[in-house]
Write an enzyme that holds these catalytic residues in place. Structure first.
Site, PDB file in Angstrom:
ATOM      1  N   GLN A   1       5.153  15.557   4.581  1.00 38.63           N
ATOM      2  CA  GLN A   1       4.176  15.288   3.279  1.00 38.63           C
ATOM      3  C   GLN A   1       2.886  15.630   4.025  1.00 38.63           C
ATOM      4  O   GLN A   1       2.361  14.914   5.070  1.00 38.63           O
ATOM      5  CB  GLN A   1       4.243  14.107   2.626  1.00 38.63           C
ATOM      6  CG  GLN A   1       3.118  13.954   1.745  1.00 38.63           C
ATOM      7  CD  GLN A   1       3.462  15.037   0.373  1.00 38.63           C
ATOM      8  OE1 GLN A   1       4.474  15.203   0.036  1.00 38.63           O
ATOM      9  NE2 GLN A   1       2.272  15.254  -0.087  1.00 38.63           N
ATOM     10  N   LYS A  19       8.935  13.061  -5.898  1.00 43.69           N
ATOM     11  CA  LYS A  19      10.060  14.066  -5.546  1.00 43.69           C
ATOM     12  C   LYS A  19      11.486  13.263  -5.563  1.00 43.69           C
ATOM     13  O   LYS A  19      12.482  13.909  -5.897  1.00 43.69           O
ATOM     14  CB  LYS A  19       9.483  14.380  -4.168  1.00 43.69           C
ATOM     15  CG  LYS A  19       8.422  15.367  -4.062  1.00 43.69           C
ATOM     16  CD  LYS A  19       7.870  15.625  -2.886  1.00 43.69           C
ATOM     17  CE  LYS A  19       6.696  16.512  -2.864  1.00 43.69           C
ATOM     18  NZ  LYS A  19       5.758  16.453  -1.887  1.00 43.69           N
ATOM     19  N   ASP A  41       9.555  24.066   2.052  1.00 38.04           N
ATOM     20  CA  ASP A  41       7.869  24.165   1.515  1.00 38.04           C
ATOM     21  C   ASP A  41       7.563  25.645   1.944  1.00 38.04           C
ATOM     22  O   ASP A  41       6.453  26.266   1.315  1.00 38.04           O
ATOM     23  CB  ASP A  41       7.200  23.258   2.454  1.00 38.04           C
ATOM     24  CG  ASP A  41       6.649  21.984   1.510  1.00 38.04           C
ATOM     25  OD1 ASP A  41       6.510  22.209   0.296  1.00 38.04           O
ATOM     26  OD2 ASP A  41       6.398  20.983   2.286  1.00 38.04           O
TER      27      ASP A  41
HETATM   28  N1  GUN Z   1       0.610  17.943   0.033  1.00 37.18           N
HETATM   29  C1  GUN Z   1      -0.108  18.477  -1.060  1.00 37.18           C
HETATM   30  N2  GUN Z   1       0.843  19.564  -1.636  1.00 37.18           N
HETATM   31  C2  GUN Z   1       1.854  19.473  -0.747  1.00 37.18           C
HETATM   32  C3  GUN Z   1       2.995  20.267  -0.767  1.00 37.18           C
HETATM   33  O1  GUN Z   1       3.328  21.080  -1.608  1.00 37.18           O
HETATM   34  N3  GUN Z   1       4.044  19.925   0.413  1.00 37.18           N
HETATM   35  C4  GUN Z   1       3.576  19.426   1.393  1.00 37.18           C
HETATM   36  N4  GUN Z   1       4.546  19.029   2.228  1.00 37.18           N
HETATM   37  N5  GUN Z   1       2.626  18.535   1.567  1.00 37.18           N
HETATM   38  C5  GUN Z   1       1.758  18.708   0.378  1.00 37.18           C
END
Ligand code: GUN
Length: 289
Positions: A94, A50, A117
């Site tokens: 996350q 990211k 998100d």
């Molecule tokens: N863990 C796995 N996929 C994601 C996601 O799209 N966003 C977040 N915040 N955590 C994740």
């Protein structure tokens, strides 16, 4: 292999060119903050990807790392500080979080207008009632991939396997909503005779976190198969000691499907692309205030 490969890297690259142009046209630099608690290797690798993607798009990114022993109150306090920070337009915590922290308590602390998100109760609720909101990144990326594959969803039968808040439930809502107009069946770990449903599908989205959930004998010839899984399988012949496989038996399904996403290089790159998309959108909205 009979199926056409749906190349998430290619679609991502195209969209990221558009996103970078959008960033360059803004007076404020879009900023994304990522909170990572603990050192789960898959999470660390997502967060690193990211950050790299933000830099390539010309965005500002900030990583906040907390030890696995951090308390829920400490994580919520970090979120609250980011809510007030004008340099930050998107906040991502996350997941998964360590077990002693309630995920919903932390997610609900994110300001809905920085929830890139789309996980807060406000944005998840808006998706359900058809109001404009930040769309969750993986489901949004999946819809874009299906479009990119040239598959019209209207009038089609989509079967989603997996009922998580991150993928299964929201992707089912997106495919069924007005404009997409698919007829959606949501299957999960308690569905008896899964193949009875998947064989009837024009589109199958698999997000179970379990390799080989879908095999070639479980799909209709010509179906579109979207594999959301990212599973690490030990493999001593690889430099890192593992290889990535999805939730779908790729070789078997590719013989029967009309189109299929690979792992890696399918859904994964799209998740990050849609995160950048939402962060740009958030920065635009903040600039317009
Ligand atoms: N863990 C796995 N996929 C994601 C996601 O799209 N966003 C977040 N915040 N955590 C994740």
């Amino acid at each position: 292999m009979g199926a056409k490969l749906i190349d998430g890297k290619e679609l991502s690259a195209r969209l990221r060119v558009e996103i970078a142009a959008g960033v360059a046209a803004l007076a404020t630099r879009p900023g994304l903050a990522v909170i990572l608690v603990g050192d789960n290797p898959a999470s660390v690798s997502y967060v690193t990807a990211k950050e790299r993607a933000c830099a390539e798009a010309g965005m500002y990114s900030r990583e906040i790392r907390l030890p696995a022993s951090a308390t829920e109150a400490e994580v919520v306090a970090q979120v609250a500080a980011l809510n007030r920070d004008d340099a930050i337009h998107g906040i991502l915590v996350q997941l998964p979080l360590p077990r002693h922290i309630r995920e919903q308590a932390v997610v609900a602390a994110i300001a809905p207008d920085k929830d890139v998100d789309g996980f807060t109760p406000v944005n998840a609720g808006k998706l359900m009632i058809g109001e404009e909101c930040f769309l969750p990144c993986t489901p949004h990326g999946i819809v874009k991939l299906i479009e990119f594959a040239g598959m019209e969803t209207q009038g089609k039968h989509a079967v989603v396997v997996g009922r998580s808040n991150i993928v299964g439930k929201p992707v089912a809502a997106l495919l069924a909503r007005k404009g997409a107009d698919a007829t959606v069946t949501l299957c999960h770990s308690a569905t008896p005779d899964l193949a009875r449903f998947t064989r009837a599908a024009d589109i199958v989205v698999v997000a179970t976190g379990r390799p080989n959930t879908l095999t070639g004998d479980m799909i209709k010839p010509g179906a579109v198969v979207i594999d959301v899984g990212v599973n690490r399988i030990p493999d001593p012949t690889r430099p890192k000691g593992f290889r990535l496989v999805g939730d779908v038996d790729f070789a078997g399904c590719a013989e029967v499907a009309g189109a299929i996403t690979p792992v890696p290089g399918g859904v994964g790159p799209m998740t990050i692309t849609m995160l950048l998309w939402n962060t740009l959108e958030s920065a635009r909205r903040h600039a317009a205030r």
